[in-house]
Design a protein around this motif. Structure first.
Motif, PDB file in Angstrom:
ATOM      1  N   THR A 191       0.855  -1.192   0.000  1.00 23.91           N
ATOM      2  CA  THR A 191       0.000   0.000   0.000  1.00 23.91           C
ATOM      3  C   THR A 191       0.891   1.242   0.000  1.00 23.91           C
ATOM      4  O   THR A 191       1.794   1.366   0.824  1.00 23.91           O
ATOM      5  CB  THR A 191      -0.913   0.021   1.242  1.00 23.91           C
ATOM      6  OG1 THR A 191      -1.745  -1.132   1.230  1.00 23.91           O
ATOM      7  CG2 THR A 191      -1.786   1.279   1.237  1.00 23.91           C
ATOM      8  N   TYR A 192       0.648   2.167  -0.903  1.00 23.45           N
ATOM      9  CA  TYR A 192       1.458   3.371  -1.044  1.00 23.45           C
ATOM     10  C   TYR A 192       0.702   4.564  -0.460  1.00 23.45           C
ATOM     11  O   TYR A 192      -0.486   4.754  -0.724  1.00 23.45           O
ATOM     12  CB  TYR A 192       1.756   3.643  -2.520  1.00 23.45           C
ATOM     13  CG  TYR A 192       2.411   2.483  -3.237  1.00 23.45           C
ATOM     14  CD1 TYR A 192       3.441   1.762  -2.652  1.00 23.45           C
ATOM     15  CD2 TYR A 192       1.992   2.097  -4.511  1.00 23.45           C
ATOM     16  CE1 TYR A 192       4.046   0.706  -3.297  1.00 23.45           C
ATOM     17  CE2 TYR A 192       2.585   1.033  -5.169  1.00 23.45           C
ATOM     18  CZ  TYR A 192       3.612   0.341  -4.552  1.00 23.45           C
ATOM     19  OH  TYR A 192       4.214  -0.715  -5.198  1.00 23.45           O
ATOM     20  N   THR A 193       1.428   5.373   0.333  1.00 22.18           N
ATOM     21  CA  THR A 193       0.834   6.545   0.971  1.00 22.18           C
ATOM     22  C   THR A 193       1.692   7.764   0.685  1.00 22.18           C
ATOM     23  O   THR A 193       2.862   7.814   1.087  1.00 22.18           O
ATOM     24  CB  THR A 193       0.707   6.353   2.489  1.00 22.18           C
ATOM     25  OG1 THR A 193      -0.015   5.152   2.773  1.00 22.18           O
ATOM     26  CG2 THR A 193      -0.004   7.541   3.125  1.00 22.18           C
TER      27      THR A 193
ATOM     28  N   LYS B  75      -0.298   6.927  -7.793  1.00 21.15           N
ATOM     29  CA  LYS B  75      -0.558   7.410  -6.442  1.00 21.15           C
ATOM     30  C   LYS B  75       0.059   8.793  -6.226  1.00 21.15           C
ATOM     31  O   LYS B  75      -0.474   9.625  -5.495  1.00 21.15           O
ATOM     32  CB  LYS B  75       0.020   6.435  -5.417  1.00 21.15           C
ATOM     33  CG  LYS B  75      -0.376   6.719  -3.989  1.00 21.15           C
ATOM     34  CD  LYS B  75      -1.855   6.461  -3.772  1.00 21.15           C
ATOM     35  CE  LYS B  75      -2.248   6.680  -2.311  1.00 21.15           C
ATOM     36  NZ  LYS B  75      -3.678   6.417  -2.083  1.00 21.15           N
TER      37      LYS B  75
END
Length: 373
Positions: free
Chosen positions: A131-133, A171
């Protein structure tokens, strides 16, 4: 401060501390680089990493006060290119080409991998379990971005395939942000993450210049077979002198937000470390520290623990109702003793900052020469 009241009332104190908490320094014998490294390690210390200009200024004054010779730094050529999580770089769209002694960090800029000076401040992308934030609330240099990701997520994002690259770009939404790739042909032996780099090539002929020493405020690339004094440190918390006049509450919030918290002093060794740093500081105190008196119980506390070791002025602990409820440490003119102070007064203050390391999988095994050389 509600948390402090809860901890006091509930009895949920934590009294277990690690030793060598605050960073402290010493200079040892004149020796070759590998011998200096071994000297530090045998004393449960590490060769010194310079993190910023504040470290640089301290080192110059410390060397001047201890020796007339140069001192070895924990910096040596040998770093392999890896992602900050330790993964090998099997997928690479970087165009970075380093000059001698240069350090660059990778960012995504307009959907393109681009190298920047690591001390530049940018937004950054963290990753955890695929998961990329994208973190945009505050820009950070590369090392502080890495620290944020490891504290709140997993690590700065690494990219291992074209598909992952596409997901990161999607993203990122055309923003400019750090990813987890540092380009550096030099490595700090303790793997400390530092974006400070001002190397100067020693013009004298001789062996290949693969080690770094420090003299008169200059970091030199030199041959590892030269002899200089060892320069060692221990402790995982840096001392940060903040030359801003704030109230105690404001200082507490500043340190919590920008560093690891307002500084507290566990024992005599911590006190010695603070004195060593403040003796070479140009900032005039007194300085706020994380020392406060409980309004409920009257004893003095550090955040979530009671005060066991103390260094109160004249040896007397301030007591209610005549005491003020916040604490300061004096500068050298007051022999670095503690006093109580009105919390609404404005003073400079001391933060502590936990040291962040680069690739945690790296090991520091460089030396080949005998440590007695």
């Amino acid at each position: 401060m509600a948390l402090l009241v809860f901890l006091l009332c509930s009895g949920l104190f934590h009294f277990t501390f690690t030793s060598n908490r605050l960073r402290m320094f010493d200079i040892g014998p004149r020796i070759k680089w590998s011998g200096a490294s071994n000297h530090c390690i045998q004393n449960n210390e590490s060769p010194v990493t310079l993190y910023d200009e504040e470290d640089d200024n301290f080192t110059e004054k410390f060397r001047d006060s201890e020796t007339n010779y140069g001192i070895w730094l924990g910096l040596r050529k040998s770093r392999n290119l890896t992602w900050s999580n330790g993964d090998n770089v099997s997928f690479n769209k970087s165009s970075v080409s380093l000059t001698e002694g240069e350090q660059m960090c990778e960012a995504i800029d307009n959907d393109t991998w681009t190298g920047y000076t690591c001390s530049e401040k940018k937004h950054f992308m963290c990753s955890k379990d695929g998961t990329y934030t994208l973190i945009e609330k505050e820009a950070e240099d590369w090392c502080h971005a890495l620290k944020y990701c490891r504290t709140h997520n997993s690590d700065l994002v690494s990219i291992q395939s074209e598909r992952e690259n596409e997901l990161v770009l999607e993203k990122g939404n055309n923003r400019s942000f750090w990813i987890g790739l540092m380009h550096d042909k030099w490595e700090w032996q303790d793997n400390g993450c530092s974006s400070f780099r001002e190397l100067t090539i020693d013009p004298r002929p001789g062996e290949e210049k693969e080690c770094a020493y420090y003299r008169h405020g200059i970091m030199y690339e030199v041959g590892c077979g030269q002899c200089h004094n060892s320069f060692c440190s221990k402790g995982d918390m840096r001392i940060k002198v903040i030359n801003k006049n704030l109230t105690w509450e404001e200082a507490f919030e500043y340190c919590e937000t920008k560093h690891s918290g307002l500084l507290w002093i566990e024992d005599e060794e911590d006190q010695d470390a603070v004195e060593q740093w403040l003796e070479r500081s140009d900032v005039v105190g007194p300085f706020w520290i994380a020392l406060r008196q409980s309004r409920v119980f009257g004893f003095w506390i550090w955040r979530d623990s009671t005060v066991s070791y103390n260094n109160w002025k004249n040896g007397f602990v301030p007591e209610s109702p005549s005491s003020h409820i916040c604490g300061v440490i004096s500068d050298r003119t007051g022999n670095f003793t503690w006093t109580d102070e009105n919390c609404l007064f404005e003073h400079p203050f001391l933060c502590e900052e936990e040291i962040v390391y680069t690739n945690m999988g790296l090991t520091a095994d460089h030396g080949h020469e005998n440590h007695n050389e």
